[in-house]
Design a protein around this motif. Structure first.
Motif, PDB file in Angstrom:
ATOM      1  N   GLN A 307      -9.490 -16.130  -2.991  1.00 26.57           N
ATOM      2  CA  GLN A 307      -8.163 -15.722  -2.519  1.00 26.57           C
ATOM      3  C   GLN A 307      -7.940 -16.270  -1.117  1.00 26.57           C
ATOM      4  O   GLN A 307      -8.890 -16.704  -0.470  1.00 26.57           O
ATOM      5  CB  GLN A 307      -8.074 -14.194  -2.464  1.00 26.57           C
ATOM      6  N   THR A 308      -6.694 -16.179  -0.651  1.00 25.89           N
ATOM      7  CA  THR A 308      -6.459 -16.578   0.736  1.00 25.89           C
ATOM      8  C   THR A 308      -7.099 -15.523   1.647  1.00 25.89           C
ATOM      9  O   THR A 308      -7.407 -14.416   1.215  1.00 25.89           O
ATOM     10  CB  THR A 308      -4.938 -16.665   1.013  1.00 25.89           C
ATOM     11  N   TYR A 309      -7.265 -15.857   2.918  1.00 30.68           N
ATOM     12  CA  TYR A 309      -7.900 -14.951   3.873  1.00 30.68           C
ATOM     13  C   TYR A 309      -7.111 -13.643   3.969  1.00 30.68           C
ATOM     14  O   TYR A 309      -5.896 -13.684   3.990  1.00 30.68           O
ATOM     15  CB  TYR A 309      -7.965 -15.627   5.253  1.00 30.68           C
ATOM     16  N   PRO A 310      -7.732 -12.501   4.003  1.00 32.72           N
ATOM     17  CA  PRO A 310      -9.167 -12.256   4.159  1.00 32.72           C
ATOM     18  C   PRO A 310      -9.943 -12.169   2.832  1.00 32.72           C
ATOM     19  O   PRO A 310     -11.042 -11.634   2.820  1.00 32.72           O
ATOM     20  CB  PRO A 310      -9.203 -10.914   4.897  1.00 32.72           C
ATOM     21  N   GLY A 311      -9.400 -12.710   1.763  1.00 32.96           N
ATOM     22  CA  GLY A 311     -10.124 -12.708   0.484  1.00 32.96           C
ATOM     23  C   GLY A 311     -11.287 -13.689   0.484  1.00 32.96           C
ATOM     24  O   GLY A 311     -11.552 -14.371   1.480  1.00 32.96           O
ATOM     25  N   PHE A 312     -11.953 -13.788  -0.650  1.00 34.51           N
ATOM     26  CA  PHE A 312     -13.137 -14.647  -0.754  1.00 34.51           C
ATOM     27  C   PHE A 312     -12.694 -16.114  -0.670  1.00 34.51           C
ATOM     28  O   PHE A 312     -11.866 -16.573  -1.456  1.00 34.51           O
ATOM     29  CB  PHE A 312     -13.855 -14.377  -2.087  1.00 34.51           C
ATOM     30  N   PRO A 313     -13.250 -16.909   0.255  1.00 34.74           N
ATOM     31  CA  PRO A 313     -12.743 -18.276   0.455  1.00 34.74           C
ATOM     32  C   PRO A 313     -13.112 -19.239  -0.683  1.00 34.74           C
ATOM     33  O   PRO A 313     -14.246 -19.232  -1.156  1.00 34.74           O
ATOM     34  CB  PRO A 313     -13.414 -18.729   1.757  1.00 34.74           C
ATOM     35  N   THR A 314     -12.147 -20.047  -1.066  1.00 37.82           N
ATOM     36  CA  THR A 314     -12.422 -21.082  -2.080  1.00 37.82           C
ATOM     37  C   THR A 314     -13.526 -22.034  -1.605  1.00 37.82           C
ATOM     38  O   THR A 314     -14.278 -22.567  -2.409  1.00 37.82           O
ATOM     39  CB  THR A 314     -11.129 -21.871  -2.420  1.00 37.82           C
ATOM     40  N   ASP A 315     -13.632 -22.225  -0.283  1.00 35.44           N
ATOM     41  CA  ASP A 315     -14.647 -23.145   0.237  1.00 35.44           C
ATOM     42  C   ASP A 315     -16.068 -22.593   0.115  1.00 35.44           C
ATOM     43  O   ASP A 315     -17.033 -23.277   0.481  1.00 35.44           O
ATOM     44  CB  ASP A 315     -14.345 -23.499   1.705  1.00 35.44           C
ATOM     45  N   LEU A 316     -16.222 -21.346  -0.368  1.00 35.03           N
ATOM     46  CA  LEU A 316     -17.577 -20.817  -0.632  1.00 35.03           C
ATOM     47  C   LEU A 316     -17.793 -20.529  -2.122  1.00 35.03           C
ATOM     48  O   LEU A 316     -18.819 -19.978  -2.510  1.00 35.03           O
ATOM     49  CB  LEU A 316     -17.834 -19.538   0.182  1.00 35.03           C
ATOM     50  N   GLN A 317     -16.836 -20.944  -2.936  1.00 39.67           N
ATOM     51  CA  GLN A 317     -16.937 -20.637  -4.372  1.00 39.67           C
ATOM     52  C   GLN A 317     -18.116 -21.351  -5.039  1.00 39.67           C
ATOM     53  O   GLN A 317     -18.889 -20.747  -5.795  1.00 39.67           O
ATOM     54  CB  GLN A 317     -15.599 -21.004  -5.030  1.00 39.67           C
ATOM     55  N   ALA A 318     -18.289 -22.635  -4.734  1.00 40.64           N
ATOM     56  CA  ALA A 318     -19.355 -23.402  -5.393  1.00 40.64           C
ATOM     57  C   ALA A 318     -20.735 -22.875  -4.975  1.00 40.64           C
ATOM     58  O   ALA A 318     -21.657 -22.764  -5.810  1.00 40.64           O
ATOM     59  CB  ALA A 318     -19.227 -24.882  -5.025  1.00 40.64           C
ATOM     60  N   GLN A 319     -20.862 -22.524  -3.682  1.00 38.87           N
ATOM     61  CA  GLN A 319     -22.142 -22.021  -3.183  1.00 38.87           C
ATOM     62  C   GLN A 319     -22.465 -20.680  -3.833  1.00 38.87           C
ATOM     63  O   GLN A 319     -23.611 -20.394  -4.181  1.00 38.87           O
ATOM     64  CB  GLN A 319     -22.089 -21.849  -1.656  1.00 38.87           C
ATOM     65  N   MET A 320     -21.429 -19.823  -3.998  1.00 36.44           N
ATOM     66  CA  MET A 320     -21.622 -18.516  -4.632  1.00 36.44           C
ATOM     67  C   MET A 320     -22.050 -18.712  -6.082  1.00 36.44           C
ATOM     68  O   MET A 320     -22.899 -17.978  -6.598  1.00 36.44           O
ATOM     69  CB  MET A 320     -20.307 -17.723  -4.554  1.00 36.44           C
ATOM     70  N   MET A 321     -21.470 -19.743  -6.713  1.00 36.54           N
ATOM     71  CA  MET A 321     -21.849 -19.984  -8.106  1.00 36.54           C
ATOM     72  C   MET A 321     -23.326 -20.397  -8.205  1.00 36.54           C
ATOM     73  O   MET A 321     -24.048 -19.950  -9.106  1.00 36.54           O
ATOM     74  CB  MET A 321     -20.958 -21.045  -8.739  1.00 36.54           C
TER      75      MET A 321
END
Ligand code: UD1
Length: 428
Positions: A307-321
């Motif tokens: 989501q947009t800030y303050p949600g979960f950043p798209t730029d950390l999605q791959a790392q979280m996966m």
């Protein structure tokens, strides 16, 4: 072309220094075009995207000078001084924009300062279509005449820009930054409704205020900018990189490590911390930054939606996966910001992950262990997710196309090696 080889299976233990945020430093550098005085930026990361934007600015006549500052741990943060005494050309050619999409951020400052700008259209990119229509419509509302000719955006405002009420239909970080910069020198008041609230937008706004801009509503989704006739130089320290911080948090968690991230700020990562804690990773503030560690043999699967800030950043999605691939149970990761941002999935699957993609969601069923493989990625965050996976995997992982990593991570192999990772860069 450089490659990175990782021999996985070692927990990360030690200290990592977090650099200034690339995504804050880029618009801040573009803001130097708004004044003929010197802008001094402290804590600028040493990454390839900064060099690329430096090349764009030098072409416009900006003089750039770099001063290294010794930080602890032997790493340097750098100070960059930029002075745009006069603008020699208002054109940004395709070969520079192609290298880095963020070059579009010079459009607003050039238009405001020179009354004209010609910037090549960015074209497609690996993580989706990424149009710039929101930027262009908003410039038109500020009184610019926009034409698209021969692959170039030509923007003209011979009598200057004037304030307007702009409501973005979707939240855009880049469009908010571009319009905010231009509005600082426009005649009258500009309101940006549905503005991006990312900390990098606020960092830019604070620097602009220090340069003499009149901006209210900083940190909120409604920015009000009263135009001024000129801006002055200032000094500004770039805020720490929350995406670099989050990346190393996930690497520490996935390897069962214990790492202090010096300069990292948890307050910029609350949605990420919530998910990591739910997964069983421990996080606490320290005097110098934050500590992240994991005692559990495996983390737990959690569901995440970008989501947009303050949600979960798209730029950390791959790392979280990457982290979820070896977590107990199943997790669902949904990408809502960019289409086509799952290019890391087939590569993670080649390392033994069990992931199925259904439209904008990926279902990850945790496996006990990943195994090393030859992998390749097509964007910055996808590449770093493979580094995280490689650190935890059994055996050797070789990551090709390392230039993607170099765009946004300063000294990544050195930082990880300092924490005990077996990682080397191979040039052949
Ligand atoms: C910035 C970040 C990037 C991050 C992204 C979302 C920089 C240099 N890059 O990119 O790392 O992933 O925010 O947090 O800061 N859109 C349009 N039309 C436009 C502009 C955007 O449709 O004119 C769409 C995009 O395609 C995307 C969404 O809006 O689907 C968000 O994009 P945006 O916030 O603009 O991303 P960037 O500023 O390019």
């Amino acid at each position: 072309m450089d490659r990175i080889r990782i021999r996985g299976g070692r927990p990360l233990v030690g200290t990592i220094h977090i650099t200034g945020a690339k995504n804050a430093a880029l618009p801040l550098m573009a803001a130097s075009l708004l004044t003929d005085e010197t802008l001094i930026l402290k804590n600028v990361p040493r990454v390839a995207d900064i060099v690329s934007l430096g090349d764009v600015l030098a072409r416009h006549g900006v003089s750039l000078a770099e001063h290294g500052v010794d930080g602890d741990g032997g790493l340097c943060s750098r100070c960059l001084s930029l002075q745009a005494k006069s603008i020699s050309t208002a054109t940004v050619p395709y070969e520079l924009v192609r290298k880095m999409r963020a070059s579009i951020l010079v459009l607003g400052p050039l238009l405001a300062r020179c009354g004209e700008a010609r910037v090549s259209l960015p074209g497609g990119c690996a993580i989706g279509n990424r149009p710039v229509d929101l930027h262009l419509k908003a410039f038109e509302q500020l009184g610019a005449r926009i034409e698209l000719v021969d692959g170039y955006i030509t923007a003209a405002a011979p009598r200057g820009l004037h304030g307007a009420e702009i409501r973005f239909p979707t939240v855009s970080v880049g469009a908010t930054e571009n319009i905010m910069m231009a509005a600082c020198l426009a005649d009258g008041e500009t309101v940006i409704a549905n503005a991006a609230r990312e900390p990098e937008v606020s960092d830019l706004a604070r620097c602009l205020v220090a340069m003499g801009a009149k901006i209210s509503g900083i940190d909120g989704d409604r920015l009000v900018i009263s135009g001024v006739s000129r801006l002055r130089g200032t000094g500004h320290e770039v805020l720490p990189d929350r995406i670099e911080t989050g990346t190393y948090m996930m690497a520490a968690g996935m390897t069962g490590g214990d790492v202090e991230l010096v300069g990292g700020r948890l307050d910029l990562l609350s949605s990420v911390v919530e998910k990591l804690e739910e997964a069983g990773i421990k996080v606490e503030n320290t005097q110098r930054g934050l500590r992240v560690w994991s005692n559990e043999s495996a983390t737990h699967g959690v569901d995440v939606m970008t989501q947009t800030y303050p949600g979960f950043p798209t730029d950390l999605q791959a790392q979280m996966m990457a982290l979820m691939t070896t977590s107990r149970g199943a997790s669902m990761i949904t990408e809502t910001i960019f289409e086509n941002r799952f290019m890391h999935v087939p590569e993670l699957c080649r390392m033994g992950a069990n992931i199925t993609v259904h439209g904008a969601s990926a279902l990850i069923r945790g496996v006990p262990e990943l195994t090393g493989a030859q992998v390749m990625a097509t964007d910055l965050r996808a590449s770093v997710s493979l580094v995280i996976a490689g650190l935890a995997a059994d055996g050797d992982t070789v990551i090709n196309r390392v230039y993607h990593l170099d765009r946004g991570y300063e000294s990544i192999e050195q930082k990880l090696a300092n924490c005990g990772a077996d990682i080397v860069r191979i040039n052949d």
